[in-house]
Design an enzyme around this catalytic site. Sequence first.
Site, PDB file in Angstrom:
ATOM      1  N   VAL A   1       0.830  -1.198   0.000  1.00  0.00           N
ATOM      2  CA  VAL A   1       0.000   0.000   0.000  1.00  0.00           C
ATOM      3  C   VAL A   1       0.875   1.263   0.000  1.00  0.00           C
ATOM      4  CG1 VAL A   1      -0.355   0.147   2.515  1.00  0.00           C
ATOM      5  CG2 VAL A   1      -2.141   0.907   0.979  1.00  0.00           C
ATOM      6  N   ASP A   2       2.034   1.189   0.622  1.00  0.00           N
ATOM      7  CA  ASP A   2       2.994   2.302   0.644  1.00  0.00           C
ATOM      8  C   ASP A   2       3.404   2.674  -0.793  1.00  0.00           C
ATOM      9  OD1 ASP A   2       4.746   4.152   1.681  1.00  0.00           O
ATOM     10  OD2 ASP A   2       6.172   2.703   2.496  1.00  0.00           O
TER      11      ASP A   2
HETATM   12  N1  AR6 Z   1      -5.332  -0.333  -0.863  1.00  0.00           N
HETATM   13  C1  AR6 Z   1      -5.692  -0.923   0.301  1.00  0.00           C
HETATM   14  N2  AR6 Z   1      -5.003  -1.934   0.868  1.00  0.00           N
HETATM   15  C2  AR6 Z   1      -3.902  -2.369   0.218  1.00  0.00           C
HETATM   16  C3  AR6 Z   1      -3.443  -1.807  -1.010  1.00  0.00           C
HETATM   17  C4  AR6 Z   1      -4.220  -0.733  -1.543  1.00  0.00           C
HETATM   18  N3  AR6 Z   1      -3.880  -0.142  -2.686  1.00  0.00           N
HETATM   19  N4  AR6 Z   1      -2.301  -2.469  -1.389  1.00  0.00           N
HETATM   20  C5  AR6 Z   1      -2.066  -3.405  -0.437  1.00  0.00           C
HETATM   21  N5  AR6 Z   1      -3.022  -3.359   0.522  1.00  0.00           N
HETATM   22  P1  AR6 Z   1       1.535  -3.897   3.251  1.00  0.00           P
HETATM   23  P2  AR6 Z   1       2.602  -3.818   6.019  1.00  0.00           P
HETATM   24  C6  AR6 Z   1      -3.170  -4.165   1.756  1.00  0.00           C
HETATM   25  O1  AR6 Z   1       2.466  -5.007   2.901  1.00  0.00           O
HETATM   26  O2  AR6 Z   1       2.271  -5.245   6.221  1.00  0.00           O
HETATM   27  C7  AR6 Z   1       5.889  -1.717   2.650  1.00  0.00           C
HETATM   28  O3  AR6 Z   1       6.940  -2.078   1.789  1.00  0.00           O
HETATM   29  C8  AR6 Z   1      -2.457  -5.497   1.820  1.00  0.00           C
HETATM   30  O4  AR6 Z   1      -3.224  -6.508   1.183  1.00  0.00           O
HETATM   31  O5  AR6 Z   1       1.361  -2.799   2.283  1.00  0.00           O
HETATM   32  O6  AR6 Z   1       2.218  -2.826   7.089  1.00  0.00           O
HETATM   33  C9  AR6 Z   1       6.270  -0.603   3.612  1.00  0.00           C
HETATM   34  O7  AR6 Z   1       7.222   0.279   3.058  1.00  0.00           O
HETATM   35  C10 AR6 Z   1      -2.363  -5.720   3.326  1.00  0.00           C
HETATM   36  O8  AR6 Z   1      -3.555  -6.290   3.857  1.00  0.00           O
HETATM   37  O9  AR6 Z   1       1.993  -3.189   4.667  1.00  0.00           O
HETATM   38  C11 AR6 Z   1       6.824  -1.355   4.779  1.00  0.00           C
HETATM   39  O10 AR6 Z   1       8.206  -1.654   4.608  1.00  0.00           O
HETATM   40  C12 AR6 Z   1      -2.241  -4.297   3.891  1.00  0.00           C
HETATM   41  O11 AR6 Z   1      -2.584  -3.421   2.808  1.00  0.00           O
HETATM   42  C13 AR6 Z   1       6.022  -2.624   4.794  1.00  0.00           C
HETATM   43  O12 AR6 Z   1       5.561  -2.822   3.475  1.00  0.00           O
HETATM   44  C14 AR6 Z   1      -0.856  -3.945   4.393  1.00  0.00           C
HETATM   45  O13 AR6 Z   1       0.129  -4.552   3.590  1.00  0.00           O
HETATM   46  C15 AR6 Z   1       4.813  -2.499   5.700  1.00  0.00           C
HETATM   47  O14 AR6 Z   1       4.164  -3.731   5.768  1.00  0.00           O
END
Ligand code: AR6
Length: 179
Positions: free
Chosen positions: A39-40
């Site tokens: 998501v980042d």
């Molecule tokens: N909209 C909503 N939810 C989303 C989207 C989106 N566009 N894309 C992914 N998700 P993650 P974390 C969901 O991995 O576990 C990054 O590299 C996804 O399915 O994004 O907190 C950062 O820079 C999941 O349920 O974040 C950090 O290094 C949720 O968002 C690290 O990842 C979070 O997944 C953070 O890891």
Amino acid sequence: MLVQFGDCRIELCQGDITEQEVDAIANAANDLLAGGGGVDGAIHRVAGPTLMNETRTLYPDGCPTGSAVATTGGRLKAKYVFHAVGPIWDGGQQGEAKLLESAYRTCLELCREHNCDSVAFPAISTGVYGYPMDLAAEIALNVARNFVVEYNSPKLIRFVLFSDGASGAFARVLESMTE
Ligand code: AR6
């Protein structure tokens, strides 16, 4: 699905957080605010370079796990992005629950500070960071409910979930809050 608590509502939807028309969206960032995947990556891509410029200038030391910092929203529809740093799951005995709770809570405090009536959250820590979805849903929704009951703001908290699994987990917890 939505549940009303006083003047505030907590809402679940499935979709992409970058498309949300709310005052602020939360990002699931890392403690260096270095950008990344998930998501980042999606938020930075849509918002444009303003976000990284602001995080580098305003928060050169990053953001500690369990906290969050604000930038503007760049090209997003949202006015602000709250960069929240959730914990990396390490079995559950390393204080992960408290850290996840305070990451969400800090975002809700930032809403008050920046006069945001509406905020959208992804399921912080449940992707690369490996937090079990059902446990994360319980924490996220409990923080949200406790906050709106205490402060009667923000008026809308929306959880934007990316998968059927996430939607199901959040719906089960939110339903149990209405019983
Ligand atoms: N909209 C909503 N939810 C989303 C989207 C989106 N566009 N894309 C992914 N998700 P993650 P974390 C969901 O991995 O576990 C990054 O590299 C996804 O399915 O994004 O907190 C950062 O820079 C999941 O349920 O974040 C950090 O290094 C949720 O968002 C690290 O990842 C979070 O997944 C953070 O890891």
